[in-house]
Scaffold this active site. Sequence first.
Site, PDB file in Angstrom:
ATOM      1  N   GLY A  71       0.811  -1.213   0.000  1.00 18.51           N
ATOM      2  CA  GLY A  71       0.000   0.000   0.000  1.00 18.51           C
ATOM      3  C   GLY A  71       0.844   1.264   0.000  1.00 18.51           C
ATOM      4  O   GLY A  71       0.522   2.236  -0.685  1.00 18.51           O
ATOM      5  N   THR A  72       1.919   1.254   0.758  1.00 19.45           N
ATOM      6  CA  THR A  72       2.746   2.456   0.872  1.00 19.45           C
ATOM      7  C   THR A  72       3.305   2.860  -0.488  1.00 19.45           C
ATOM      8  O   THR A  72       3.239   4.028  -0.888  1.00 19.45           O
ATOM      9  CB  THR A  72       3.893   2.209   1.883  1.00 19.45           C
ATOM     10  OG1 THR A  72       3.309   1.834   3.126  1.00 19.45           O
ATOM     11  CG2 THR A  72       4.756   3.431   2.068  1.00 19.45           C
ATOM     12  N   ASN A 151      -7.847   3.672   9.245  1.00 15.32           N
ATOM     13  CA  ASN A 151      -7.288   2.459   9.856  1.00 15.32           C
ATOM     14  C   ASN A 151      -7.301   2.483  11.374  1.00 15.32           C
ATOM     15  O   ASN A 151      -7.243   1.452  12.017  1.00 15.32           O
ATOM     16  CB  ASN A 151      -5.866   2.219   9.357  1.00 15.32           C
ATOM     17  CG  ASN A 151      -5.005   3.462   9.406  1.00 15.32           C
ATOM     18  OD1 ASN A 151      -5.350   4.492   8.829  1.00 15.32           O
ATOM     19  ND2 ASN A 151      -3.888   3.386  10.091  1.00 15.32           N
ATOM     20  N   ALA A 200      -2.111  -6.819   0.114  1.00 15.16           N
ATOM     21  CA  ALA A 200      -2.593  -8.196   0.332  1.00 15.16           C
ATOM     22  C   ALA A 200      -2.631  -8.608   1.799  1.00 15.16           C
ATOM     23  O   ALA A 200      -3.509  -9.363   2.213  1.00 15.16           O
ATOM     24  CB  ALA A 200      -1.712  -9.169  -0.460  1.00 15.16           C
ATOM     25  N   CYS A 329      -1.429  12.653  21.183  1.00 10.10           N
ATOM     26  CA  CYS A 329      -0.142  13.117  21.714  1.00 10.10           C
ATOM     27  C   CYS A 329      -0.432  14.205  22.743  1.00 10.10           C
ATOM     28  O   CYS A 329      -1.242  15.095  22.491  1.00 10.10           O
ATOM     29  CB  CYS A 329       0.707  13.737  20.607  1.00 10.10           C
ATOM     30  SG  CYS A 329       0.721  12.793  19.089  1.00 10.10           S
TER      31      CYS A 329
HETATM   32  C1  LIG Z   1      -4.844   3.059   5.386  1.00 16.17           C
HETATM   33  C2  LIG Z   1      -3.509   2.446   5.103  1.00 16.17           C
HETATM   34  N1  LIG Z   1      -2.799   2.872   4.039  1.00 16.17           N
HETATM   35  C3  LIG Z   1      -1.603   2.358   3.724  1.00 16.17           C
HETATM   36  C4  LIG Z   1      -1.046   1.354   4.490  1.00 16.17           C
HETATM   37  C5  LIG Z   1       0.296   0.805   4.097  1.00 16.17           C
HETATM   38  O1  LIG Z   1       0.186  -0.467   3.524  1.00 16.17           O
HETATM   39  P1  LIG Z   1       1.455  -1.441   3.436  1.00 16.17           P
HETATM   40  O2  LIG Z   1       1.632  -2.027   4.796  1.00 16.17           O
HETATM   41  O3  LIG Z   1       1.052  -2.480   2.437  1.00 16.17           O
HETATM   42  O4  LIG Z   1       2.609  -0.630   2.966  1.00 16.17           O
HETATM   43  C6  LIG Z   1      -1.735   0.883   5.606  1.00 16.17           C
HETATM   44  C7  LIG Z   1      -1.146  -0.157   6.475  1.00 16.17           C
HETATM   45  O5  LIG Z   1      -1.268  -0.110   7.687  1.00 16.17           O
HETATM   46  C8  LIG Z   1      -3.005   1.433   5.919  1.00 16.17           C
HETATM   47  O6  LIG Z   1      -3.709   1.021   6.979  1.00 16.17           O
END
Ligand SMILES: Cc1ncc(COP(=O)(O)O)c(C=O)c1O
Length: 380
Positions: A71-72, A151, A200, A329
């Site tokens: 995702g990143t 998340n 995934a 925080c």
């Molecule tokens: C909303 C969201 N975006 C992006 C990511 C990043 O995904 P990855 O772990 O596959 O890099 C996450 C992972 O926690 C996420 O929750």
Amino acid sequence: MEKVYLDNAATTPLDEAVFEEMKPYMLEFYGNPSSIHTHGRQVRAAIEKARKKVADLLNTSPSEIFFTSGGTEADNTALRCTVEEYGVKNIITTGLEHHAVLHTAEMLAKRGDVALHLLDVDAQGNIDINQIDELLKNDPNTLVSLMHANNEIGTVNDIDAIANLCHEHGATFHTDTVQTMGHFKHDLQELKANFIVGSAHKFHGPKGVGFLYVNHEKKIHPFIHGGAQERNMRGGTENVYGIIGLAKALELAYSHMDEHRSHIEGVKQYMIDQLKANIDGVEFNGTSADLNNSLYTVLNVSLPPSEDNDMLLFNLDINGISASGGSACSSGSNVGSHVLTALGSDPMRGAVRFSFSRFNTKEQVDYVISKLNEILAIGV
Ligand SMILES: Cc1ncc(COP(=O)(O)O)c(C=O)c1O
């Protein structure tokens, strides 16, 4: 001691059926998919089959699916390459985004490429779509990046409405769908987004593999240079067994989605009821306790103010319970949740994110509640 895993928004256990699908591509079919000999061609065909499977599930074309390391990378690619390719001058987002989006947008703003507009959010993390409309009227040369579901606090954005608005203004829309992929159905013929993403390991697939959907109206350059893989869009030898696993995991998620959803919602509602019955002053962050209006896998619990809240996750852990969280925080400190901080939550309230999968049970919830009662009664 019982072991209870309630951190499925961080990652989910690999489904055994997914592993079985991956295994031959670890042991038997090891050719490089870029090689033109038989060993390579077999593997290339498997990747293209996986791409077609993902595209079919999302009701789009395989030519719009690009596999990434997760995702990143998919979020980084969408943001950076849109700004660089299209000379976009503004990014609209919120302070509640995952750092994959937020830090990328901040970097682009710091570099002087874009002006960053952070939308206002209410105490539960909801945005007001009219604010996007106003900003886009000022300058439609904009990338709007808003996640489908948060998340940490489970708050959901109406991505159909936001996508339509962006489309009307001719702005670009990226949505981070990492937390909803495999849990909600995405139909890319209906949704007018330019980019969505998947990872995934959030839906019982392997770690280190994801994908970026790029609508055919957008042509961006690669984020990673160095090879012609992914039709020149992402250099680097493909994570073959990861891709095979991703497609299988998404297929399983789609074929049992309603059944899994109703099981998870049952466990989550039971936990909400038990928490309310057992813990005086318990509250819930974001919309996570509203089953009709949240990411059903996430429950973010807000515990009454106490000096002992710092030790909460540690105490759960020593009792075999894996969860995550972190309060807002406190002033002068930047450790804690940037999401709860952006919502203006009280840093003295303990925050624990419990996140569920189809493997969790009500019996596990009973165990967690009994341990929470002990921890909160004893203090530290
Ligand atoms: C909303 C969201 N975006 C992006 C990511 C990043 O995904 P990855 O772990 O596959 O890099 C996450 C992972 O926690 C996420 O929750």
